[in-house]
Design an enzyme around this catalytic site. Structure first.
Site, short mmCIF file in Angstrom:
data_model
loop_
_atom_site.label_atom_id
_atom_site.label_comp_id
_atom_site.label_asym_id
_atom_site.label_seq_id
_atom_site.Cartn_x
_atom_site.Cartn_y
_atom_site.Cartn_z
N SER A 255 -10.83 -5.62 4.74
CA SER A 255 -10.03 -5.49 3.52
C SER A 255 -8.77 -4.70 3.78
O SER A 255 -8.70 -3.86 4.68
CB SER A 255 -10.86 -4.78 2.46
OG SER A 255 -11.03 -3.45 2.84
N LYS A 256 -7.79 -4.99 2.98
CA LYS A 256 -6.51 -4.30 3.08
C LYS A 256 -6.75 -2.80 2.86
O LYS A 256 -6.15 -1.96 3.51
CB LYS A 256 -5.59 -4.88 2.00
CG LYS A 256 -4.33 -4.10 1.76
CD LYS A 256 -3.13 -4.84 2.27
CE LYS A 256 -1.91 -3.99 2.34
NZ LYS A 256 -1.32 -3.70 1.05
N ARG A 257 -7.66 -2.49 1.90
CA ARG A 257 -7.89 -1.09 1.57
C ARG A 257 -8.39 -0.32 2.79
O ARG A 257 -7.94 0.75 3.10
CB ARG A 257 -8.89 -0.98 0.41
CG ARG A 257 -8.71 0.30 -0.35
CD ARG A 257 -9.51 0.36 -1.65
NE ARG A 257 -9.59 -0.89 -2.37
CZ ARG A 257 -10.75 -1.46 -2.71
NH1 ARG A 257 -11.89 -0.92 -2.39
NH2 ARG A 257 -10.75 -2.58 -3.39
#
Ligand code: GLU
Length: 485
Positions: A255-257
């Site tokens: 994920s980008k997070r």
């Protein structure tokens, strides 16, 4: 007669091209090419808030960079822009109205506050959160009242309760999902008049005559909803194939997070990864060719790709492994191509001091040790430096020795051998001779020369380094150093 395969990649322009989307695009592309079918790119841009032109550009550029060119578009003649959904708003609405007229969908006037209260109540009772289909049977008086209150309805599709939706997935095998788990009657058109993903995707896949829907496993639940819509519209189902998800080394979703830019193709593109390496790595991450080969090009994958060899189990995205593929392609792609790709990373140097042939030589000697082309700037800096900076410890330890000064003097006396366009082998042979003349070998012989020319004791092939640098640079670097010894 079997119809020609038609497949698509359908990213939403709400983020950069994700490595998972790139892998799904790749599998669709390979499937289309393998079956002499058609590969389509459709941007699912119905999320008005999160969609952004900047993301569209990133996705289009990323897919093209990987060589995953699509075969159709809204215009006649390529190169095609992708299909988009926003201009089809009226079309989706018309079809939703058809479902209403057939009693398969209805206008729902529940307000966001009412829905929130319902959710809270269900949570408090420990029940599953779902729409309770309360809008199905409104009287005309109730509808009138809601209208007068200014409520703008959504369109909901009636989900048949107590039934199992099942299909044979071309990757996952038999799949069954109970309609009770779908969350109640589903919104297909929002109050803004914009179709939601699950509806627009079905209408488009029907309109575009998709034969196969190959997409990420995270859509399995959506597939159950979509099958109900296909049935309601009286359309034939495509073959569904759900590609396993990709996780990181700790089994966490990519994920980008958590991973930032490392999940974006654009990062690898900027950092000097080869599209050939990404394609090869992503292709083999969940698919193994029958011959078990690990290294292959996009073209080589086409004749052997099929869905039955795509793994059912989750994949692991390991950057170290990708680096291995990347080093392989940096070393083995044609030198002239790698040089073209490397030059932008060297833009801050004065490249005009070398001919194209010499620049290719530089790339040729340096590329052996690179993981990504971005590293070429540091790895080749000494070729371009006006002055070589030698770390103090090295200068003091090594170059204070008399033998080192003797070697360097001898190199300076041999400049004719290192004349322009000298053969690396001849240059190396001269160094060996100097060693014999002085009774030195190994690091006693090489390190002073390397230190003087490159500022460190390791580096690319010494003969090639001497040949590329040429007599003037060799002389000025050695003289500068001897002055300080
Ligand atoms: N827009 C969806 C996504 O980006 C497409 C899923 C599909 O292929 O239907 O995940």
């Amino acid at each position: 007669m079997t119809s020609k395969a038609r497949v698509r990649i359908a990213p939403s322009p709400t983020g950069h091209l994700h490595v998972g989307t790139a892998r799904t695009a790749l599998y669709n592309y390979l499937y289309a090419r393998r079956h002499e079918g058609v590969f389509i790119m459709r941007l699912e841009d119905t999320d008005e808030v999160r969609s952004d032109e900047h993301f569209t550009e990133d996705i289009v550029a990323g897919l093209k960079w990987l060589g995953l060119n699509w075969d159709e578009g809204p215009d006649i003649g390529g190169p095609y822009p992708p299909y988009t959904q926003m201009e089809k708003t009226d079309h989706y609405e018309q079809i939703a109205h058809k479902l209403i007229s057939q009693g398969k969908a209805y206008f729902c006037y529940s307000t966001p506050e009412e829905l929130e209260a319902l959710r809270e109540e269900q949570k408090a009772n420990g029940a599953a959160v779902r729409y309770d289909n309360r809008g199905r049977h409104l009287s005309s008086e109730q509808v009138e009242k809601f209208r007068l209150e200014g409520r703008v309805p959504v369109i909901r599709f009636k989900v048949e309760e107590e039934r199992i939706v099942s299909w044979h997935d071309a990757i996952k095998g038999e799949i069954q999902i109970h309609t009770n788990d779908i969350g109640g009657d589903m919104v297909i058109v929002k109050s803004s008049g914009i179709a939601v993903y699950n509806f627009a995707v079905v209408v488009d896949d029907v309109d575009m005559k998709m034969t196969h829907v190959i997409r990420g496993e995270d859509h399995i639940h959506n597939t159950a909803k979509q099958i109900l819509l296909y049935e309601a519209l009286g359309e034939t189902l495509p073959v569904f194939a759900h590609v396993p998800l990709m996780f990181d080394m700790e089994r966490q979703k990519l994920s980008k997070r958590k991973h930032g830019e490392a999940v974006h193709i654009s990062k690898y593109r900027k950092d000097g990864y080869m599209p050939e390496a990404i394609v090869n790595y992503l292709a083999q991450i969940s698919w193994t060719p029958a011959d078990g080969k690990e290294l292959f090009t996009l073209e080589e994958a086409v004749p052997c790709f099929d869905l039955d060899r795509v793994s059912k189990s989750p994949a692991v995205f390991d950057v170290k492994r990708l680096d291995w593929f990347n080093s392989h392609y940096i070393r083995s792609l044609p030198l002239s191509l790698i040089t073209d790709r490397a030059l932008p990373y060297l833009a801050q140097y004065d490249l005009s001091q070398y001919s194209r042939a010499q620049l290719e030589q530089i790339v040729s000697v340096v590329r052996e040790g690179l993981t990504s082309l971005r590293e070429i700037k540091d790895a080749s800096s000494f070729f371009f430096a006006d002055q070589v900076i030698i770390p103090v410890e090295l200068a003091e330890g090594l170059l204070k020795k008399e033998s080192s000064r003797n070697i360097l003097n001898k190199v300076c006396e041999s400049l004719a051998v290192f004349a322009n366009e000298a053969e690396p082998r001849a240059c190396k042979a001269r160094v060996e001779e100097i060693g014999k003349e002085l009774g030195l070998k190994g690091k006693d012989l090489y390190w002073p020369i390397r230190a003087a020319l490159c500022g460190c004791t390791s580096g690319p092939d010494l003969g090639a380094t001497l040949a590329i640098l040429g007599p003037d640079r060799i002389k000025s670097r050695i003289e500068a150093l001897l002055q300080h010894c």
